[in-house]
Design a protein around this motif. Structure first.
Motif, PDB file in Angstrom:
ATOM      1  N   LEU A 183       0.831  -1.198   0.000  1.00  3.01           N
ATOM      2  CA  LEU A 183       0.000   0.000   0.000  1.00  3.01           C
ATOM      3  C   LEU A 183       0.873   1.258   0.000  1.00  3.01           C
ATOM      4  N   HIS A 184       1.967   1.199   0.738  1.00  2.33           N
ATOM      5  CA  HIS A 184       2.873   2.354   0.801  1.00  2.33           C
ATOM      6  C   HIS A 184       3.480   2.649  -0.564  1.00  2.33           C
ATOM      7  N   GLU A 185       3.874   1.611  -1.303  1.00  5.81           N
ATOM      8  CA  GLU A 185       4.429   1.803  -2.644  1.00  5.81           C
ATOM      9  C   GLU A 185       3.410   2.476  -3.554  1.00  5.81           C
ATOM     10  N   VAL A 186       2.164   2.038  -3.475  1.00  7.55           N
ATOM     11  CA  VAL A 186       1.116   2.622  -4.321  1.00  7.55           C
ATOM     12  C   VAL A 186       0.904   4.086  -3.963  1.00  7.55           C
ATOM     13  N   ALA A 187       0.848   4.384  -2.676  1.00 14.69           N
ATOM     14  CA  ALA A 187       0.621   5.769  -2.256  1.00 14.69           C
ATOM     15  C   ALA A 187       1.767   6.680  -2.683  1.00 14.69           C
ATOM     16  N   MET A 188       3.005   6.204  -2.527  1.00  7.63           N
ATOM     17  CA  MET A 188       4.169   7.057  -2.753  1.00  7.63           C
ATOM     18  C   MET A 188       4.600   7.136  -4.211  1.00  7.63           C
ATOM     19  N   THR A 189       4.407   6.052  -4.972  1.00  8.90           N
ATOM     20  CA  THR A 189       4.898   6.034  -6.360  1.00  8.90           C
ATOM     21  C   THR A 189       3.801   5.857  -7.397  1.00  8.90           C
ATOM     22  N   GLY A 190       2.585   5.544  -6.958  1.00  7.20           N
ATOM     23  CA  GLY A 190       1.477   5.394  -7.896  1.00  7.20           C
ATOM     24  C   GLY A 190       1.162   3.962  -8.269  1.00  7.20           C
ATOM     25  N   SER A 191       2.094   3.038  -8.037  1.00  7.21           N
ATOM     26  CA  SER A 191       1.848   1.644  -8.399  1.00  7.21           C
ATOM     27  C   SER A 191       2.826   0.753  -7.650  1.00  7.21           C
ATOM     28  N   VAL A 192       2.536  -0.534  -7.669  1.00  7.69           N
ATOM     29  CA  VAL A 192       3.466  -1.524  -7.117  1.00  7.69           C
ATOM     30  C   VAL A 192       3.434  -2.751  -8.020  1.00  7.69           C
ATOM     31  N   ARG A 193       4.581  -3.409  -8.150  1.00  5.45           N
ATOM     32  CA  ARG A 193       4.648  -4.670  -8.869  1.00  5.45           C
ATOM     33  C   ARG A 193       5.011  -5.759  -7.878  1.00  5.45           C
ATOM     34  N   ARG A 194       4.668  -6.978  -8.263  1.00  6.76           N
ATOM     35  CA  ARG A 194       4.844  -8.100  -7.339  1.00  6.76           C
ATOM     36  C   ARG A 194       6.273  -8.222  -6.838  1.00  6.76           C
ATOM     37  N   LEU A 195       7.265  -8.077  -7.739  1.00  8.08           N
ATOM     38  CA  LEU A 195       8.657  -8.265  -7.349  1.00  8.08           C
ATOM     39  C   LEU A 195       9.098  -7.198  -6.343  1.00  8.08           C
ATOM     40  N   ARG A 196       8.651  -5.971  -6.548  1.00  7.20           N
ATOM     41  CA  ARG A 196       9.005  -4.892  -5.628  1.00  7.20           C
ATOM     42  C   ARG A 196       8.460  -5.171  -4.229  1.00  7.20           C
ATOM     43  N   TYR A 197       7.217  -5.606  -4.160  1.00  6.43           N
ATOM     44  CA  TYR A 197       6.596  -5.934  -2.872  1.00  6.43           C
ATOM     45  C   TYR A 197       7.266  -7.153  -2.248  1.00  6.43           C
ATOM     46  N   GLU A 198       7.527  -8.127  -3.052  1.00  6.58           N
ATOM     47  CA  GLU A 198       8.174  -9.356  -2.582  1.00  6.58           C
ATOM     48  C   GLU A 198       9.520  -9.060  -1.919  1.00  6.58           C
ATOM     49  N   HIS A 199      10.342  -8.236  -2.564  1.00  9.95           N
ATOM     50  CA  HIS A 199      11.657  -7.904  -2.023  1.00  9.95           C
ATOM     51  C   HIS A 199      11.553  -7.020  -0.782  1.00  9.95           C
ATOM     52  N   ALA A 200      10.585  -6.107  -0.782  1.00  2.00           N
ATOM     53  CA  ALA A 200      10.444  -5.189   0.357  1.00  2.00           C
ATOM     54  C   ALA A 200      10.157  -5.933   1.647  1.00  2.00           C
ATOM     55  N   GLU A 201       9.372  -7.014   1.550  1.00  2.09           N
ATOM     56  CA  GLU A 201       8.973  -7.758   2.744  1.00  2.09           C
ATOM     57  C   GLU A 201       9.694  -9.088   2.890  1.00  2.09           C
TER      58      GLU A 201
ATOM     59  N   LEU B 298       9.359 -11.818   0.984  1.00  2.00           N
ATOM     60  CA  LEU B 298       8.333 -12.853   0.835  1.00  2.00           C
ATOM     61  C   LEU B 298       8.696 -13.832  -0.269  1.00  2.00           C
ATOM     62  N   SER B 299       8.036 -14.965  -0.261  1.00  2.00           N
ATOM     63  CA  SER B 299       8.117 -15.876  -1.400  1.00  2.00           C
ATOM     64  C   SER B 299       7.205 -15.347  -2.499  1.00  2.00           C
ATOM     65  N   VAL B 300       7.363 -15.896  -3.704  1.00  2.78           N
ATOM     66  CA  VAL B 300       6.510 -15.485  -4.819  1.00  2.78           C
ATOM     67  C   VAL B 300       5.045 -15.705  -4.465  1.00  2.78           C
ATOM     68  N   GLN B 301       4.755 -16.881  -3.891  1.00  2.81           N
ATOM     69  CA  GLN B 301       3.369 -17.240  -3.569  1.00  2.81           C
ATOM     70  C   GLN B 301       2.784 -16.314  -2.510  1.00  2.81           C
ATOM     71  N   GLN B 302       3.588 -15.976  -1.501  1.00  6.95           N
ATOM     72  CA  GLN B 302       3.095 -15.069  -0.450  1.00  6.95           C
ATOM     73  C   GLN B 302       2.781 -13.686  -1.019  1.00  6.95           C
ATOM     74  N   ALA B 303       3.665 -13.185  -1.873  1.00  4.27           N
ATOM     75  CA  ALA B 303       3.441 -11.866  -2.468  1.00  4.27           C
ATOM     76  C   ALA B 303       2.205 -11.882  -3.356  1.00  4.27           C
ATOM     77  N   GLN B 304       2.058 -12.912  -4.175  1.00  3.27           N
ATOM     78  CA  GLN B 304       0.898 -13.008  -5.054  1.00  3.27           C
ATOM     79  C   GLN B 304      -0.399 -13.086  -4.247  1.00  3.27           C
ATOM     80  N   ARG B 305      -0.368 -13.862  -3.164  1.00  2.00           N
ATOM     81  CA  ARG B 305      -1.555 -14.020  -2.328  1.00  2.00           C
ATOM     82  C   ARG B 305      -1.946 -12.687  -1.687  1.00  2.00           C
ATOM     83  N   GLY B 306      -0.981 -11.952  -1.188  1.00  2.00           N
ATOM     84  CA  GLY B 306      -1.279 -10.669  -0.560  1.00  2.00           C
ATOM     85  C   GLY B 306      -1.864  -9.668  -1.540  1.00  2.00           C
ATOM     86  N   LEU B 307      -1.301  -9.602  -2.752  1.00  2.00           N
ATOM     87  CA  LEU B 307      -1.801  -8.664  -3.753  1.00  2.00           C
ATOM     88  C   LEU B 307      -3.188  -9.065  -4.238  1.00  2.00           C
ATOM     89  N   ARG B 308      -3.438 -10.375  -4.329  1.00  2.00           N
ATOM     90  CA  ARG B 308      -4.791 -10.833  -4.706  1.00  2.00           C
ATOM     91  C   ARG B 308      -5.802 -10.418  -3.646  1.00  2.00           C
TER      92      ARG B 308
END
Length: 378
Positions: free
Chosen positions: A303-321, A323-333
């Protein structure tokens, strides 16, 4: 002969004191923000510097796209030239950032040529060699008329001697303040123009390197490249360089160049301080929102990435936290299905933007513009 470092007047010294105070406060402010968030800010500021410095040379890549390239995203819609130049500059800047505390560091012609190879090696040709001094004349043409040379650099046979003098000055220098020395290093190198191409970015990078070696702030928080890349500032930057004349003439007063750089340092410090304040405020709002909605606190990073930059991609979120690929995908879904985010694009190029249920106060806090003070015209 190199440009003599000008003496500061009382107003210059006052502005420099203000810059030092802001940078000291920033150092303490950064320490109060959790490491996870400062790391994200470091990455953004590095990407902003890369995008801005490349934009001065005509390579147009957004800061967010640079962030995604740094994360390893392959599906970023860029021309091959823009991608190559962005990655080369980012790799060189990453190396410069690691040199801030190198114990056995030394300035040398070999170091400068190695940095140039990192920047321009992908464009190396016999006529325009990377990592080697130029072998012929070089001109900076007038953007309004390519047939007019706005600047003619020193003769190629003078370059080795001038670079010897520059390296000696970098190593032994004078008693000027480190920020003043960094500004002078920029001017020295861009005026000598020792390579066939890439001189502007190399000069701005050398300034960043000297600031980094000063050690007050991490180089990501100190570089003025992002400030120089703003359109109005870029015009002033060219105006200041043009004021030095159409040929190399180091026997002149360059006080206006120092004032220009002090303004850049001052306003860049304001910009970083404002972004830190904005980050902290947005995090508070999003953390409260996540608690009210019963969301996993790790989703706040997306949510912070979206607020500050306008968008987020799975890899960016995954690395920030982490997470595994599956965890990041599940959270974004989860965020998408609840209407907090919206999915844009398909498969690996997919990104996520604010949906109808995204908390408006966080977007307002992130997007409200702030004014910058000109230290010379208060």
């Amino acid at each position: 002969m190199l440009f003599p470092t000008p003496r500061l007047n009382d107003l210059d010294r006052l502005v420099l004191e203000q810059i030092e105070q802001m940078r000291t406060e920033l150092r303490h402010q950064i320490r109060r923000v959790p490491t996870k968030w400062t790391e994200g800010l470091r990455k953004y500021l590095t990407a902003d510097a890369v995008a801005a410095s490349n934009s001065i040379e005509g390579f147009k890549v957004s800061t967010v796209d640079v962030v995604d390239l740094m994360e390893g995203e392959r599906d970023v819609e860029l021309s091959e030239d823009d991608r190559d130049e962005t990655l080369a500059y980012q790799h060189m800047m990453a190396y410069i950032q690691t040199l801030h505390n190198a114990a056995d560091f030394a300035y040398s012609k070999g170091l400068l040529n190695a940095l140039h190879w990192m920047l321009q090696g992908h464009r190396h040709t016999a006529s325009k060699p990377a990592g080697q001094w130029r072998r012929g004349p070089v001109y900076v043409t007038d953007p309004r008329d390519p047939s007019v040379a706005a600047y003619t650099a020193p003769d190629a046979e003078d370059v080795p001697g001038l670079m010897n003098e520059l390296v000696d000055w970098l190593s032994n220098g004078d008693d000027a303040h480190p920020l003043i020395r960094a500004a002078m290093a920029h001017l020295h190198l861009i005026s000598i123009h020792p390579w066939s191409d890439g001189n502007g970015r190399m000069s701005r990078s050398l300034q960043t390197l000297l600031i980094a070696r000063e050690g007050v702030l991490a180089p990501e928080f100190s570089s003025i490249e992002a400030w120089l890349g703003r359109p109005g500032n870029t015009w002033e930057y060219y105006r200041e360089l043009n004021a030095r004349g159409s040929h190399y003439r180091p026997d002149q007063d360059v006080s206006s160049w120092i004032r220009f750089n002090l303004t850049a340092y001052h306003q860049q410090a304001q910009t970083v301080r404002n972004r830190l304040d904005r980050t902290r405020r947005v995090l508070e709002l999003l953390t409260d929102f996540a608690a009210r909605e019963g969301l996993d606190e790790r989703l706040v990073a997306a949510l912070h990435e979206v607020a500050m930059t306008g968008s987020v991609r799975r890899l960016r979120y995954e690395h920030a936290e982490g997470l595994s690929v599956q965890q990041a995908q599940r959270g974004l879904r989860e965020l998408t299905s609840s209407g907090i985010l919206e999915s844009v694009g398909r498969t690996r190029a997919r990104s996520y933007t604010a949906g109808p249920r995204f908390p408006e106060p966080a977007l307002t806090a992130a997007r409200t513009p702030v004014s910058l003070t000109d230290p010379y015209h208060r």
